[in-house]
Enzyme design. Structure first.
Site, PDB file in Angstrom:
ATOM      1  N   LYS A  56      41.414  36.459  31.004  1.00  0.00           N
ATOM      2  CA  LYS A  56      40.139  37.310  30.988  1.00  0.00           C
ATOM      3  C   LYS A  56      40.370  38.652  30.092  1.00  0.00           C
ATOM      4  CE  LYS A  56      37.949  35.253  35.177  1.00  0.00           C
ATOM      5  NZ  LYS A  56      37.265  35.952  36.401  1.00  0.00           N
ATOM      6  N   ALA A  78      39.686  41.005  36.376  1.00  0.00           N
ATOM      7  CA  ALA A  78      39.809  40.737  37.676  1.00  0.00           C
ATOM      8  C   ALA A  78      39.524  39.148  38.069  1.00  0.00           C
ATOM      9  CB  ALA A  78      39.168  41.443  38.670  1.00  0.00           C
ATOM     10  N   ASP A  79      40.227  38.575  38.744  1.00  0.00           N
ATOM     11  CA  ASP A  79      39.849  37.203  39.158  1.00  0.00           C
ATOM     12  C   ASP A  79      40.221  37.228  40.718  1.00  0.00           C
ATOM     13  OD1 ASP A  79      39.065  34.347  38.282  1.00  0.00           O
ATOM     14  OD2 ASP A  79      40.737  34.022  39.726  1.00  0.00           O
ATOM     15  N   THR A  80      39.209  36.356  41.645  1.00  0.00           N
ATOM     16  CA  THR A  80      39.485  36.324  43.095  1.00  0.00           C
ATOM     17  C   THR A  80      39.552  34.843  43.376  1.00  0.00           C
ATOM     18  OG1 THR A  80      38.194  38.367  43.403  1.00  0.00           O
ATOM     19  CG2 THR A  80      38.302  36.709  45.086  1.00  0.00           C
ATOM     20  N   ALA A 115      43.425  39.383  41.603  1.00  0.00           N
ATOM     21  CA  ALA A 115      44.413  39.899  40.764  1.00  0.00           C
ATOM     22  C   ALA A 115      43.519  40.780  39.758  1.00  0.00           C
ATOM     23  CB  ALA A 115      45.048  38.946  39.838  1.00  0.00           C
TER      24      ALA A 115
END
Length: 209
Positions: A56, A78-80, A115
């Site tokens: 991203k 961000a990635d969850t 992250a």
């Protein structure tokens, strides 16, 4: 916004934007990245979150490089990922997906990984991974069907939104609450501040909640 560097959020998530605003940080632009978020075969939850956050950030950087007004901005992505053991749960968009997630989470512990990836004005990449442990109560079938009816779960990692009705499912949480919502505020502001972004710039104009 004069007086500080430009800041771009590489996300279209209202939750992440709200969390940043809560910390007194207002992005100059949003650059949601069109990234395939399907986990790779055998990919572990931590690795998946890190890979997607970086992807991203890469996509947002390419967009920012083409914009004279934003070139040289700080970029945050961000990635969850929600996982039970090594199993990564989907970002539920279908009723069956949400129901399967909730049945799997019922009465069990799971982990939420977010992250974050920061691109500095010099185009250096800095990453952090934050983990929160969560335990749900045992959900009855009535609980599951009523929650599905709320629609709150759509597009959410693991098929639930802890900041909404699903907050009443949580028996115990160890770690960052904002991480479960989608952006760990302590780690995010620490990372930004460590790279020279003036995180206190917007505090004077912050609106009390």
């Amino acid at each position: 916004m004069l007086g500080r560097p430009k800041f771009v959020l590489a996300s279209g998530s209202p939750r992440r934007l709200s969390l940043l605003n809560q910390a007194g940080i207002e992005p100059d632009a949003l650059r949601p990245a069109d990234v395939d978020e399907t986990p790779k075969r055998g990919e572990l939850p931590r690795a998946c979150a890190n890979r997607l956050a970086r992807a991203k950030a890469d996509a947002a950087l390419k967009s920012v490089q083409l914009d004279d007004e934003l070139r040289g901005a700080f970029i945050l992505s961000a990635d969850t990922v929600v996982a039970v053991g090594r199993r990564i749960l989907p970002k539920a968009n279908l009723v069956d997906e949400a129901a399967q997630c909730l049945r799997l989470l019922s009465g069990r512990n799971h982990r939420v990984y977010t992250a974050i990836c920061l691109v500095t004005p010099r185009e250096a990449f800095r990453q952090r991974l934050v983990e929160t442990r969560v335990r749900f109560k045992r959900l009855s079938e009535d609980d599951i069907q009523a929650y599905i009816g709320s629609g709150e779960w759509r597009g959410k990692a693991g098929g639930y939104a802890v900041q909404g009705i699903a907050g009443s499912f949580v028996v115990k949480m160890v770690g960052s609450y904002s991480n479960v919502v989608g952006l760990p505020l302590y780690e995010t502001t620490t990372l930004l501040g460590g790279e020279g972004f003036p995180i206190r710039f917007g505090w004077l104009n912050a609106t009390a909640v």
